[in-house]
Structure formats: structure tokens, C-alpha cells
Design an enzyme around this catalytic site. Structure first.
Site, short mmCIF file in Angstrom:
data_model
loop_
_atom_site.label_atom_id
_atom_site.label_comp_id
_atom_site.label_asym_id
_atom_site.label_seq_id
_atom_site.Cartn_x
_atom_site.Cartn_y
_atom_site.Cartn_z
N LYS A 133 0.87 -1.17 0.00
CA LYS A 133 0.00 0.00 0.00
C LYS A 133 0.91 1.23 0.00
O LYS A 133 1.37 1.68 1.03
CB LYS A 133 -0.91 0.01 1.23
N GLY A 180 7.03 5.63 8.31
CA GLY A 180 6.20 6.83 8.34
C GLY A 180 6.22 7.47 9.71
O GLY A 180 7.19 7.33 10.47
N GLU A 204 9.68 1.81 11.07
CA GLU A 204 10.72 2.82 10.98
C GLU A 204 10.01 4.16 10.98
O GLU A 204 9.35 4.53 10.01
CB GLU A 204 11.56 2.61 9.72
N CYS A 262 13.72 11.28 7.42
CA CYS A 262 13.55 10.98 8.84
C CYS A 262 14.84 11.03 9.64
O CYS A 262 14.82 11.35 10.82
CB CYS A 262 12.88 9.62 9.01
N GLU A 264 8.96 16.79 15.01
CA GLU A 264 9.58 16.53 13.72
C GLU A 264 8.93 17.44 12.68
O GLU A 264 7.78 17.25 12.30
CB GLU A 264 9.41 15.06 13.33
#
Length: 510
Positions: free
Chosen positions: A205, A258, A281, A315, A412
Site C-alpha cells: 500500500k 512513516g 521505521e 527521517c 519533527e
């Protein structure tokens, strides 16, 4: 002249601008379809969603809006291919051969893949052709090699003992792969190849913001002869298709890259359904520690390059810079000069140094976090705002005088923004590490110093899944993942492939 050389020269004859326009036209004309059970088909609801070019905010194409029914069909196809089809029964050498063939097919399609990724994500061609594509192909080939090397272990037994004990590794089953929009090609191939190497079947997906490279990979899987049902791709929203996949009771593992918020919901869904395994992750707020003896020119280039790579939508990017007070101004001067010289524009333009952010919502979120902290007293050295005009561009930003409790220091941002904080030169390693560790995240940490005593002393004090000293080096594929709220599990190499297996212990008596 070889055919491959002729083909390469033919590619070079076409102007890049014409190649991009031809590709855009093909995308606009392509009917929205997903890959389920070896067939390309529309969503069960016949609905579709628009895919934007983040450089302009205009329509690129439409993609099938898959939902619960499509996920059900895809999982059923993957389960059938696992239990009744050939994939889990193929020898490791045969799986390796097919994965190597996939790598070759994608490598031959590298030019189109690169332009497709640049249109879909807004990332620069240089970052894609020099980073994402070679890293993706390397991960694919590396994982292909592990397919023939997955093994268990046999402990030593006394010769006179009438027994034999050992353990084996078996494929975990059906794997749900949910990938992000910031590195869709790389993330799909990294996860897909590890799962297939282990003998699993998959349902992918991709992010609805950047689904195009996943579909192109599905076409390549068809081309090289990967059996029907082994690789299934369902495009759709996270709320519809993603949720249905994470909650499906016949999925054995979810591999997700994500946000931490979504990662927590996936772990909750796994616990409340069939206790499926997870590899997560997640987010990061990585510290960069710069000491007075560091090569400041090299450090400045690396820090800016990383925070503007993918427009800060990375990230592991170092976003919290802690510089010894005696060199903070010198470091700021260098970083600002580098940002001032950056060319910002569409990713498909070969001269672009930094492209747009992925969408209006992400850019607005970055602006809100930065604006809130500026109102609270943070000082703007450079940038701090969206760029005027079309597309979702944001100015490369440097902030100072931001307290540890401000949003820019805690959250973030996932944009091209640095927070720079001075550290007394006389601060101990424990004090420096405490500043770096003051975060819910623990994905990566960076150190800049010429003193091995400082670097080695900090490595063991930093709470991070990865520590990079002086920009790093070497070519080894290392396990990657985070601690604290940056994730669960590891990807890459043998560790990454093993994540898609279960251990079965056997005790034989004679």
C-alpha cells in the site's frame, strides 16, 4: 556497437524536457489500476483519486482508490500464492534469480524511473539518480543474495546421545508493506526484496501522495515472471486501504515507514487483531554535535545537504544542531552561505538543488511549527517561511535562540529547517549527550570532531539506532532503525531479511 549502448545513446538524443513531457502525457492517459492476483484492475468501487505534481500543484494522473474490498482480494491472492503457489516452495537460488532479474529490468528503466519519481515527489533528479535509484537497486540485489543464505543453526551434540536438535527459519507468510511518500521507490524495493527473499508474499500500500513508482515496480515484476499473487499493489488512502491492511487477520507482518503517530496505531491494530509482527521505521529529531576542532567547512556542507535533501523530508536528517559556543557563529556563517547559494525549483530540472515539499498540508504544518516558535522568541537567521509562487516550496531555514521546549526543538518538522543551539566549550560529554538525548526520538545522531576520544565517548552515551561520525564512510549495508519512539525492528542486510521469517525449533529423538 552493442544494443544496450545504442539504446543508451538513443536516450541521450532526446532532450530531458521532451522526455518529461512525454512521460506526463502517458501518465494523464493511463487508466487507474491496481495489481491484484496478477491482474491489473480498477478499484472495486470504481473510484479514483488525483495525484499532484508538488512542483506546481497540478494534476499528474489519477490512481485507483482501493478500499477494504480490494485489500481483502489482495490478501486472499497473496495467501493463495503463499500456500498453493510456487513462491515459498521455490529454492532460495530460484528466488534470488528472479530478484536479480527484477533489478536488471529496473536498472534498464532507470531514466524513466528517475523522472517518474521526480514528478511524483518533487525531489531533485540528482538526489534520485545518485541516491534513491542506486540505493534501491543495491538493496534489491543485496536482499536477493540473502535468499540463498537463510539458515538455522544446529548446536553440538555428544556422539552417544540418541537425539538431534536444531532450528530452521521459515517465511512468515503474507506481509503488508506500507510505504511513505518521501522515498517511495527506495522504500518499496527495500521492503519488497527482503520479504520476497525470505519466501513471503506481499500486499503493498504505497502512499497516496506518491504511488507511481510502486505501480511501475509492479509492471516490472510482471515482466520478469514473478508469479501471480506474489506481489499485489493496492493504491488508496491510509484511512481506507492502509487501515484495512493493518487490521486484516490474515496478514502476518506489517512493515511500515512513516510517522510515529501512525506507527503507534499500527502496533495497536496488530495487538487487537491477530498479534501480527511489525517492523516500524518512524520519526526522528536527530541531533548534530559539532565540536570546536571539527572541519567546519565539511560539517556545514554535510548538515545543510542533509536538511535540504528531499526538502528536509528525511527521517534521519540532523535537525537539532548543538555547536560549541566558540565556533557557533563561524558554523552559522558557513551554513547560511550554502543555503543562500541553493537553486530551488522543480525536481525535474537538472539544475535544481532543492525541490518542493510534498503537498500544501505538509508545508502548512512546517510553517505553523516554525511560526509558533518564532512568536515564542526563536530568532530567524535565514528563511522561516514558504516561498511565494506556485508549488509547495519552503525556504531553507536556520533558527537560533530556540529553547528545548519550543515546537521546533521537540516536533519533527519534516521540512528544511535547522535549530542551532550553543553548548559551552567546557561542557562534559555527559552534559552534551543529555542535550542530544532530550527527545522522544532516537533514530540517528551525528558527531563532528577530530578527537577519537570524544567520538568514542559519545557513541556509547547517545540514544540512537545509528551514529554517524564526520559524515560516515564505507560501503557496508548496515541494519537501520530507531530506538525510543523512532521505531521497532531493523531493516537492511541479514537482519532485515530475518525480520520476515519465523524460527521453528526441532528436537528429534531416535
Amino acid at each position: 556497437m552493442t544494443k544496450s549502448r545504442e539504446a543508451e545513446e538513443h536516450k541521450c538524443v532526446r532532450p530531458p524536457e521532451q522526455h518529461v513531457e512525454d512521460l506526463r502525457l502517458k501518465l494523464l492517459r493511463a487508466p487507474p489500476a491496481m495489481l491484484i492476483g496478477g491482474r491489473w484492475r480498477p478499484a472495486s468501487s470504481r473510484s479514483a483519486f488525483e495525484v499532484e505534481d508538488p512542483s506546481t500543484g497540478t494534476l499528474v494522473t489519477t490512481a485507483a482508490a482501493g478500499g477494504h474490498e480490494d485489500i481483502e482480494l489482495a490478501v486472499r491472492a497473496a495467501r493463495s500464492a503463499f500456500h498453493n503457489g510456487p513462491w515459498s516452495r521455490l529454492s532460495g537460488a530460484r528466488r534470488m534469480g528472479l530478484l536479480m532479474a527484477l533489478a536488471q529490468a529496473l536498472e534498464e528503466d532507470e531514466l524513466d524511473l528517475s523522472f517518474l519519481e521526480a514528478i511524483d515527489t518533487g525531489h531533485t533528479l540528482s538526489s534520485i539518480r545518485n541516491g534513491d535509484v542506486p540505493l534501491a537497486l543495491r538493496a534489491l540485489r543485496d536482499n536477493a543474495g540473502w535468499a540463498a543464505k537463510i539458515s538455522g543453526e544446529t548446536p553440538m551434540h555428544p556422539a552417544e546421545q540418541a537425539a538431534f536438535s536444531y532450528y530452521i527459519r521459515e517465511p512468515i507468510g503474507v506481509v503488508g508493506i506500507i510505504t511513505p511518500w518521501n522515498a517511495p521507490l527506495l522504500m518499496v524495493l527495500q521492503k519488497l526484496s527482503a520479504a520476497l527473499a525470505a519466501g513471503c508474499t506481499v500486499v503493498i500500500k504505497p502512499s497516496e501522495l506518491a504511488p507511481l513508482s510502486a505501480l511501475r515496480i509492479g509492471q516490472a515484476c510482471d515482466k520478469v515472471g514473478i508469479p501471480p499473487g506474489v506481489v499485489n499493489i493496492v493504491t488508496g488512502t491510509g484511512e481506507e486501504a492502509g487501515r484495512a491492511l493493518t487490521e486484516h487477520p490474515d496478514v502476518n507482518l506489517i512493515s511500515f515507514t512513516g510517522s510515529t503517530v501512525v506507527g503507534k496505531s499500527i502496533m495497536a491494530a496488530a495487538a487487537s487483531t491477530n498479534l501480527k509482527r511489525v517492523v516500524l521505521e518512524l520519526g526522528g529529531k536527530s541531533p548534530v554535535l559539532v565540536f570546536a576542532d571539527a572541519d567546519l567547512d565539511k560539517a556545514a556542507r554535510s548538515i545543510v545537504s542533509e536538511i535540504t535533501f528531499k526538502s528536509g523530508q528525511y527521517c534521519a536528517a540532523g535537525s537539532r544542531v548543538f555547536a560549541q559556543a566558540s565556533i557557533q557563529d563561524a558554523l552559522l556563517t558557513r551554513m547560511r552561505a550554502i543555503m543562500d547559494g541553493m537553486r530551488i525549483g522543480p525536481g525535474t530540472d537538472a539544475n535544481t538543488d532543492m525541490g518542493p515539499m510534498i503537498c500544501a498540508k505538509q508545508r502548512q504544518r512546517a510553517a505553523e511549527i516554525i511560526g509558533h516558535s518564532i512568536q515564542a522568541g526563536a530568532c530567524v537567521v535565514r528563511g522561516g517561511h514558504a516561498r511565494v509562487g506556485g508549488g509547495y516550496f519552503f525556504e531553507p531555514t536556520i533558527l537560533t535562540n530556540a529553547s528545548a521546549q519550543m515546537r521546533v526543538s521537540r516536533e519533527e518538522i519534516f521540512g528544511p529547517a535547522l535549530v542551532v543551539t550553543p553548548v559551552p566549550d567546557e561542557a562534559s560529554l555527559d552534559e552534551v549527550a543529555a542535550l542530544a538525548n532530550d527527545s522522544i526520538y532516537g533514530l540517528s545522531a551525528k558527531i563532528w570532531t577530530r578527537q577519537i576520544r570524544i567520538a568514542h565517548g559519545l557513541i556509547h552515551r547517545l540514544e540512537a539506532g545509528q551514529v554517524v561520525v564526520n559524515g560516515g564512510g564505507g560501503e557496508e549495508v548496515l541494519p537501520f532503525g530507531g530506538v525510543k519512539q523512532s521505531g521497532y525492528g531493523r531493516e537492511n542486510g541479514r537482519n532485515g531479511v530475518d525480520a520476515y521469517t519465523e524460527i521453528k525449533s526441532i528436537r528429534l529423538g531416535f
